[in-house]
Design a protein around this motif. Sequence first.
Motif, PDB file in Angstrom:
ATOM      1  N   ASP A  96       0.874  -1.148  -0.095  1.00  0.00           N
ATOM      2  CA  ASP A  96       0.137  -0.315  -0.311  1.00  0.00           C
ATOM      3  C   ASP A  96       0.928   1.281   0.228  1.00  0.00           C
ATOM      4  N   GLU A  97       0.131   2.172  -0.240  1.00  0.00           N
ATOM      5  CA  GLU A  97       1.045   3.976   0.052  1.00  0.00           C
ATOM      6  C   GLU A  97       1.917   3.807   0.968  1.00  0.00           C
ATOM      7  N   SER A  98       1.356   3.522   2.053  1.00  0.00           N
ATOM      8  CA  SER A  98       2.450   3.741   3.462  1.00  0.00           C
ATOM      9  C   SER A  98       3.341   2.939   3.319  1.00  0.00           C
ATOM     10  N   VAL A  99       3.448   2.008   2.953  1.00  0.00           N
ATOM     11  CA  VAL A  99       4.589   0.781   3.355  1.00  0.00           C
ATOM     12  C   VAL A  99       5.122   1.030   2.339  1.00  0.00           C
ATOM     13  N   PHE A 100       5.219   1.365   0.798  1.00  0.00           N
ATOM     14  CA  PHE A 100       5.652   1.761  -0.455  1.00  0.00           C
ATOM     15  C   PHE A 100       6.697   3.041  -0.001  1.00  0.00           C
ATOM     16  N   ALA A 101       5.899   3.952   0.702  1.00  0.00           N
ATOM     17  CA  ALA A 101       6.982   5.554   1.247  1.00  0.00           C
ATOM     18  C   ALA A 101       7.801   5.439   2.568  1.00  0.00           C
ATOM     19  N   ALA A 102       7.383   4.053   2.952  1.00  0.00           N
ATOM     20  CA  ALA A 102       8.169   4.007   4.436  1.00  0.00           C
ATOM     21  C   ALA A 102       9.587   3.616   2.655  1.00  0.00           C
ATOM     22  N   LEU A 103       9.222   2.388   2.836  1.00  0.00           N
ATOM     23  CA  LEU A 103      10.686   1.577   1.871  1.00  0.00           C
ATOM     24  C   LEU A 103      11.057   3.118   0.836  1.00  0.00           C
ATOM     25  N   ARG A 104      10.857   3.601   0.532  1.00  0.00           N
ATOM     26  CA  ARG A 104      11.413   5.002  -0.422  1.00  0.00           C
ATOM     27  C   ARG A 104      12.169   5.597   0.159  1.00  0.00           C
ATOM     28  N   LEU A 105      10.891   6.282   1.352  1.00  0.00           N
ATOM     29  CA  LEU A 105      12.146   6.817   2.174  1.00  0.00           C
ATOM     30  C   LEU A 105      13.444   6.464   2.862  1.00  0.00           C
ATOM     31  N   ALA A 106      12.923   5.088   3.791  1.00  0.00           N
ATOM     32  CA  ALA A 106      14.322   4.622   4.216  1.00  0.00           C
ATOM     33  C   ALA A 106      15.992   4.455   3.085  1.00  0.00           C
ATOM     34  N   ALA A 107      15.321   4.120   1.526  1.00  0.00           N
ATOM     35  CA  ALA A 107      16.628   3.913   0.645  1.00  0.00           C
ATOM     36  C   ALA A 107      17.331   5.111   1.363  1.00  0.00           C
ATOM     37  N   LEU A 108      16.133   6.341   0.791  1.00  0.00           N
ATOM     38  CA  LEU A 108      16.730   7.521   0.476  1.00  0.00           C
ATOM     39  C   LEU A 108      17.451   8.166   1.733  1.00  0.00           C
ATOM     40  N   ARG A 109      17.211   7.660   3.160  1.00  0.00           N
ATOM     41  CA  ARG A 109      18.133   8.458   3.839  1.00  0.00           C
ATOM     42  C   ARG A 109      19.468   7.231   4.353  1.00  0.00           C
ATOM     43  N   GLY A 110      19.813   6.416   3.992  1.00  0.00           N
ATOM     44  CA  GLY A 110      20.942   5.190   2.940  1.00  0.00           C
ATOM     45  C   GLY A 110      20.687   4.087   4.140  1.00  0.00           C
ATOM     46  N   VAL A 111      19.658   3.344   4.475  1.00  0.00           N
ATOM     47  CA  VAL A 111      18.912   2.293   4.768  1.00  0.00           C
ATOM     48  C   VAL A 111      19.917   1.178   3.554  1.00  0.00           C
ATOM     49  N   GLN A 112      20.157   0.323   3.602  1.00  0.00           N
ATOM     50  CA  GLN A 112      20.171  -0.571   2.430  1.00  0.00           C
ATOM     51  C   GLN A 112      18.404  -1.111   3.163  1.00  0.00           C
ATOM     52  N   VAL A 113      17.803  -1.144   1.752  1.00  0.00           N
ATOM     53  CA  VAL A 113      16.759  -1.509   1.232  1.00  0.00           C
ATOM     54  C   VAL A 113      16.735  -2.640   0.105  1.00  0.00           C
ATOM     55  N   ARG A 114      16.199  -4.174   0.751  1.00  0.00           N
ATOM     56  CA  ARG A 114      16.012  -5.405  -0.528  1.00  0.00           C
ATOM     57  C   ARG A 114      14.871  -6.062   0.128  1.00  0.00           C
ATOM     58  N   ILE A 115      14.385  -6.332  -1.608  1.00  0.00           N
ATOM     59  CA  ILE A 115      13.683  -7.222  -1.388  1.00  0.00           C
ATOM     60  C   ILE A 115      13.689  -8.082  -1.914  1.00  0.00           C
ATOM     61  N   LEU A 116      13.366  -9.261  -1.532  1.00  0.00           N
ATOM     62  CA  LEU A 116      13.554 -10.722  -2.019  1.00  0.00           C
ATOM     63  C   LEU A 116      11.416 -10.872  -2.799  1.00  0.00           C
ATOM     64  N   MET A 117      12.096 -11.351  -4.282  1.00  0.00           N
ATOM     65  CA  MET A 117      10.494 -11.230  -4.741  1.00  0.00           C
ATOM     66  C   MET A 117      10.533 -12.588  -5.524  1.00  0.00           C
TER      67      MET A 117
END
Length: 478
Positions: free
Chosen positions: A339-360
Amino acid sequence: MHFDLLQISTLVIAIHLLGLIAAGHAIMSVRTSQGAIAWAIALAGLPYFTLIPYLFLGRTRFTGYVRKRRQRNTQMRGDSAEPNWREMHEQMEITGVTPLHPGIRALTALTGMPFLPGNKVRLLIDGTQTFAAIFAAIEAAKSYVMVQFFIVRDDHLGRSLRDLLIRKSAAGVAVYFLYDGIGSFSLPSRYIAELAAGGVHIREFATKRRIVNRFQLNFRNHRKTVVVDGQCALIGGLNVGVEYLGEQPPLSPWRDTHIEVCGPAVACIQITFLEDWYWVTQKLPAIEQPRPLRDAGMYCQLIPSGPADSQETCSLFFVEAINSARERVWITTPYFVPDESVFAALRLAALRGVQVRILMPSRPDHRVSFEAGLLYAYDAVRAGIEVYRYLPGFMHQKVVLVDDVAAAIGTANLDNRSLRLNFELMLLTVDRGFASEVEQMLLADFSHSKRVHANDYLQAPAWRRFGMHVARLFAPIL
């Protein structure tokens, strides 16, 4: 001929009027604005194709069900003995992490479940290891067994479970078996009758209170739980079927993860089962309370979620987990339609320098969800998120790893159905040793995966790109 045309015109007008009425209902009842818009446009513009699906899929608020479920939960807790959480805390020397951490405080307030020390959690990788642990735990049962699955099949694995439960029941162990009516729609009545004849208390989790909801496909119970004697519990992504053992091409080998839990957290898992059982039967089995394990200091927080929650528990859990990450957050999910809230949180985490990985997955089991997920993956990559597609077989595990200390494993996918429509269960663990085990497991998975690149979208055929965008229109109702 004139009479036939009049009949047809009347029918067309009636269908469009029903579509407009249903569109108004969707606007008033669907829980998200995106879902309401998707349904309203479809019902108003294409009522011939969407009226019947809306009857089965669209009534997501379930005002009557929600109200009744909350009443039943209150009744259940009043009729049962609430565990003494304070005593469990006092029996353990609390070290290493404080339950007053803002993220933990938010989750305990959100779920009504305590953050408990004194647990031991074992990682179970794939079907063979998982079902060996499940069968061993049931074999060791002395008093009672609680079993709950979304999907149960009448294949050699399902029959092995059936025979074991009947044998334990004959030995004097009380067996309670709950299966979902839609997930297990193909389960033959013979299978159910044999369990009942063998003394197993077996019930279907269903929404058949009224005829109009007889085929309701939402309000499903997606949990997979086994509890033995109140001392041991197993939860995770695996249902009962040979495909989960990797024996069903073309999705094999099947990649999944389960966990075995011992300690006070089992009391929380028992409560969620009792709520589901009470919803169906209005009866409570006798249970035992787990003991803290003095040689284990793992902290656990259970995250049960469902459509009757006062808050959108599952979505908020993912947002809190992502926002709490300082170095990394790795998430595995078979359906990446956030949903929009989770997707926004993921993008913001990446923008603040957190390594965000999704495995699908790289192979689809549901085509529309898969195509929508691909488009979300490309959007995620453009925001700096690393997305990987698992190559050997179908990837079905639901795992979240935050930094080097927290890991969550359970049943929730990153799609609207898990975030808002299904009953789900995740267990958050706070333990560096266990987080390290999860890290090694995921590193092995990433080594068998292909990374998604932004230009992959541009290289896809035009018809495929169009299909992705069409599929994402259905994201709020997937």
